[in-house]
Design an enzyme around this catalytic site. Sequence first.
Site, PDB file in Angstrom:
ATOM      1  N   SER A  48      -2.376  -2.526   9.422  1.00 42.57           N
ATOM      2  CA  SER A  48      -3.485  -2.843  10.331  1.00 42.57           C
ATOM      3  C   SER A  48      -4.627  -3.504   9.567  1.00 42.57           C
ATOM      4  O   SER A  48      -5.636  -3.870  10.161  1.00 42.57           O
ATOM      5  CB  SER A  48      -3.962  -1.572  11.035  1.00 42.57           C
ATOM      6  OG  SER A  48      -4.253  -0.582  10.078  1.00 42.57           O
TER       7      SER A  48
ATOM      8  N   HIS B 290      -1.336   1.443  -4.482  1.00 35.20           N
ATOM      9  CA  HIS B 290      -1.651   2.868  -4.377  1.00 35.20           C
ATOM     10  C   HIS B 290      -0.697   3.709  -5.234  1.00 35.20           C
ATOM     11  O   HIS B 290      -0.571   4.902  -5.027  1.00 35.20           O
ATOM     12  CB  HIS B 290      -1.594   3.343  -2.922  1.00 35.20           C
ATOM     13  CG  HIS B 290      -2.709   2.787  -2.079  1.00 35.20           C
ATOM     14  ND1 HIS B 290      -2.748   2.915  -0.706  1.00 35.20           N
ATOM     15  CD2 HIS B 290      -3.829   2.081  -2.406  1.00 35.20           C
ATOM     16  CE1 HIS B 290      -3.844   2.318  -0.237  1.00 35.20           C
ATOM     17  NE2 HIS B 290      -4.502   1.801  -1.248  1.00 35.20           N
TER      18      HIS B 290
ATOM     19  N   ILE C 273       3.646   4.126  -0.988  1.00 35.92           N
ATOM     20  CA  ILE C 273       3.977   4.849  -2.226  1.00 35.92           C
ATOM     21  C   ILE C 273       5.434   5.292  -2.226  1.00 35.92           C
ATOM     22  O   ILE C 273       5.867   6.023  -3.108  1.00 35.92           O
ATOM     23  CB  ILE C 273       3.073   6.101  -2.390  1.00 35.92           C
ATOM     24  CG1 ILE C 273       3.249   7.050  -1.189  1.00 35.92           C
ATOM     25  CG2 ILE C 273       1.617   5.694  -2.556  1.00 35.92           C
ATOM     26  CD1 ILE C 273       2.777   8.456  -1.458  1.00 35.92           C
ATOM     27  N   ASP C 274       6.201   4.860  -1.218  1.00 37.63           N
ATOM     28  CA  ASP C 274       7.530   5.446  -0.974  1.00 37.63           C
ATOM     29  C   ASP C 274       8.654   4.821  -1.800  1.00 37.63           C
ATOM     30  O   ASP C 274       9.797   5.201  -1.670  1.00 37.63           O
ATOM     31  CB  ASP C 274       7.866   5.361   0.519  1.00 37.63           C
ATOM     32  CG  ASP C 274       7.744   3.940   1.076  1.00 37.63           C
ATOM     33  OD1 ASP C 274       8.052   2.974   0.345  1.00 37.63           O
ATOM     34  OD2 ASP C 274       7.348   3.797   2.250  1.00 37.63           O
TER      35      ASP C 274
ATOM     36  N   GLN D 154       0.845  -1.199   0.000  1.00 37.66           N
ATOM     37  CA  GLN D 154       0.000   0.000   0.000  1.00 37.66           C
ATOM     38  C   GLN D 154       0.879   1.248   0.000  1.00 37.66           C
ATOM     39  O   GLN D 154       0.383   2.355  -0.133  1.00 37.66           O
ATOM     40  CB  GLN D 154      -0.858   0.032   1.275  1.00 37.66           C
ATOM     41  CG  GLN D 154      -1.831  -1.104   1.415  1.00 37.66           C
ATOM     42  CD  GLN D 154      -2.436  -1.126   2.812  1.00 37.66           C
ATOM     43  OE1 GLN D 154      -1.875  -1.659   3.760  1.00 37.66           O
ATOM     44  NE2 GLN D 154      -3.594  -0.523   2.947  1.00 37.66           N
TER      45      GLN D 154
END
Length: 252
Positions: A199, A125, A109-110, A107
């Site tokens: 989570s 994402h 985006i880094d 998830q």
Amino acid sequence: MNAPTTSSCVKHLAELVRNSERTVALTGAGISVPSGIPDFRTPGEGLWEKVDPMKVATIDAFHRDTRAFWDFYRPRFDLLGDKVPSAGHRALAELEERGLLDAVITQNIDRLHSAAGTRELIEVHGSIATSSCTSCGCTWQLDQVADLFDPDGIATCTSCLGKVKPDVVLFGEMLPVAAIERARELAETADLMLCVGSSLEVFPVAGLPELTLEAGGRVAILTIGPTPYDGAAEVRLDGDVAEVLPALVAAL
Ligand code: ZN
């Protein structure tokens, strides 16, 4: 009976990985926290703390007030751009290298999974690695985007003067269909899904472990704090993933 210790859980997990034909990892913000990127859901620490992302980091806001969007997003580029992979990212890349991991679904985006060397990577994402013109589709690498800003602080296409947008999924945007389909396919065919630093609350990614379980696969949870899958997990490790994942690699 005593609660299982971290080392006995790591041993058990290593055994599951060894016996699995197809292992897939699903990662969230927690794997990047040791790289110095705060989880935006952590109160008081988030990147989003000072502004309401629902006002500025949406696709509507991008089109309506592109300058305000970039005022918000440009410092994030600078912040994320110089970060390096954590021991957790590197451990997953090593598992893939050793033929013990088929793919990473993230998830985040880094772009730290690719920086760590993960090859089979599904970024549901999107990623800050590239930005594209919303008119002609022209694409630039992260380090080229700084040169695109006009005097108003808006990233502008050098060929058609269209607006340039980071290739990340903004609030209000559809998730990339091909990436989601690939993620679902990997989840359905996995014998083992390692859920790392998430989570597991944000759909549709939160539904992926369910697909693995329904198809008869197993799920392991490596994250701090509760998830909806804790009861169904074969292994549940609450520790720092930058310690747990290297320990797993060492146990294999
Ligand atoms: Zn263009």
